[in-house]
Design an enzyme around this catalytic site. Structure first.
Site, short mmCIF file in Angstrom:
data_model
loop_
_atom_site.label_atom_id
_atom_site.label_comp_id
_atom_site.label_asym_id
_atom_site.label_seq_id
_atom_site.Cartn_x
_atom_site.Cartn_y
_atom_site.Cartn_z
CG ASP A 112 -1.98 1.01 1.22
OD1 ASP A 112 -2.00 1.83 0.29
OD2 ASP A 112 -2.81 1.00 2.14
CG ASP B 241 -6.23 -4.64 2.29
OD1 ASP B 241 -5.93 -4.13 3.38
OD2 ASP B 241 -6.71 -3.96 1.34
CD GLN C 85 -9.80 7.49 -2.90
OE1 GLN C 85 -10.92 7.64 -2.40
NE2 GLN C 85 -8.84 6.79 -2.28
N GLY D 96 -11.17 4.48 -0.57
CA GLY D 96 -12.07 5.42 0.07
C GLY D 96 -13.41 4.84 0.47
#
Length: 384
Positions: A101, A275, A198, A225
């Protein structure tokens, strides 16, 4: 070659869909370090460890890939140090695929005295107060030093609910950072970079973001998000909005999700990768995930219960330890209790993903989801 070696044969990163059931896909991601069966759940190894588990035990649950994090690893021990020690795979003795990430979410949620502008985000470490600047280029450099197999673009993640104006500002900045991240990533044989959609909970912004990213030649696309405070119905509505605008030929990753129900609902809508810290965090706090739903082992009702969590589980720890023993370990604060419940939870998540893959292949996803929900509805008092 040693068991933990990070050497890998040069080959292209690739994804192919093997079967479908409605919008759901069973697929295979190919990397030089191994294949990732999708739908896939990635245990979170934020700081080069899946908390309370040995790497070989993570692998034994069925995990093909784990996640590491730029923010935590850049602060401690440092990306340059990890590189000098042979890269993240050697460092943590995980020779299989790793996704990193970009660190954007953690900067927004953990760092002190953040200052965000077009260049990037300047912040103070939550560990020692040291000052850092994370830009799209620096995030790509760190991920290259870590030698992860899948890099993530740097983005700005805003918490929901937020105003449409704030969501639009962050989405457009994330698109500009996506272009810079893609350029800085370059062309790395066998590696991949994913863009991140996003746009908050505004459909038009989500569609604009998805279309723009689809045109940037990323190897995969993530939906970011979400699972940041909004109701499940909002998350699912945003997925249904975004999915038609993502390339069919590339993997789709829903970041930070989530509960077993979130996962099955998202798989049914076409998501390939997930995840979440939930199974490991829950295990450290006495919560077990099973085919009967969540079981709170701190509850006094388990103190004298000789039954295992699930006598038919493929996970040995779920079969051989009594609920009474697990309750005792948690009440006594014993580390073993955290280790056993974390293993049980990660194993359950992997069993769920294997069940979803098999159901998609057989064209029986709706039946599988129905039976799974029926099992959860039985509650923690259920017995096999």
């Amino acid at each position: 070659m040693t068991a933990g070696s990070s050497n890998a044969s040069p080959q292209a990163f690739a994804f192919r869909v093997l079967s479908r059931d409605g919008a759901a896909r069973r697929g295979l991601v190919s990397t030089p370090r191994g294949e990732i069966r999708t739908p896939a759940f990635m245990p979170v190894g934020t700081a080069a460890t899946v908390k309370a588990m040995f790497p070989q035990d993570v692998r034994a649950t069925g995990a093909d890939i784990v996640l590491g994090n730029v923010y935590h690893l850049m602060l401690r021990p440092g990306a340059e140090r990890v590189a000098a020690l042979g890269g993240l795979h050697d460092f943590m003795n995980w020779p299989h695929p790793i996704l990193t990430d970009s660190g954007g979410f953690q900067v927004m949620s953990l760092a002190k005295l953040r200052k965000l502008d077009e260049q990037g985000v300047a912040f103070q470490s939550h560990i020692d107060g040291s000052r850092h600047l994370l830009t799209p280029e620096r995030s790509m450099e760190i991920q290259r030093l870590l030698d992860s197999d899948i890099h993530m673009q740097l983005d700005e993640c805003v918490r929901l609910p937020c105003t449409e104006q704030e969501a639009e500002r962050a989405m457009r900045l994330s698109l500009r950072w996506a272009e810079r991240s893609r350029k800085a990533f370059g062309d790395q044989t066998g590696k991949a970079i994913f863009g991140i959609v996003q746009g908050g909970e505004t459909p038009a912004l989500r569609v604009e973001s998805a279309r723009a990213l689809a045109a940037m030649d990323f190897h995969g696309l993530a939906i970011g998000g979400l699972a940041v405070g909004e109701p499940q119905e909002v998350m699912l509505a945003m997925l249904e909005t975004v999915m038609p605008h993502l390339p069919e030929s590339k993997p789709r990753y829903l970041m930070g999700v989530g509960t077993p129900d979130d996962i099955v609902q998202s798989v049914a809508r076409g998501v390939d990768m997930f995840d979440c810290v939930m199974p490991t965090r829950a295990g450290r706090h006495g919560l077990a995930y099973t085919r009967f739903g969540r079981v709170n082992l701190r509850n006094a009702r388990h103190a004298g219960d000789p039954a295992p969590l699930d006598a038919e589980s493929p996970c040995e720890s779920a079969r051989i330890y009594s609920r009474a023993y697990l309750h005792h370990l948690m009440k006594a604060g014993e580390i073993l209790g955290m280790m056993l419940l974390t293993e049980i939870n990660v194993a359950y998540y992997q069993q769920l993903m294997a069940g979803l893959r098999g159901a998609i292949e057989a064209g029986r996803l709706a039946d599988f989801i129905g039976a799974t929900k029926e099992g959860w509805a039985r509650g923690e008092g259920a017995r096999s």
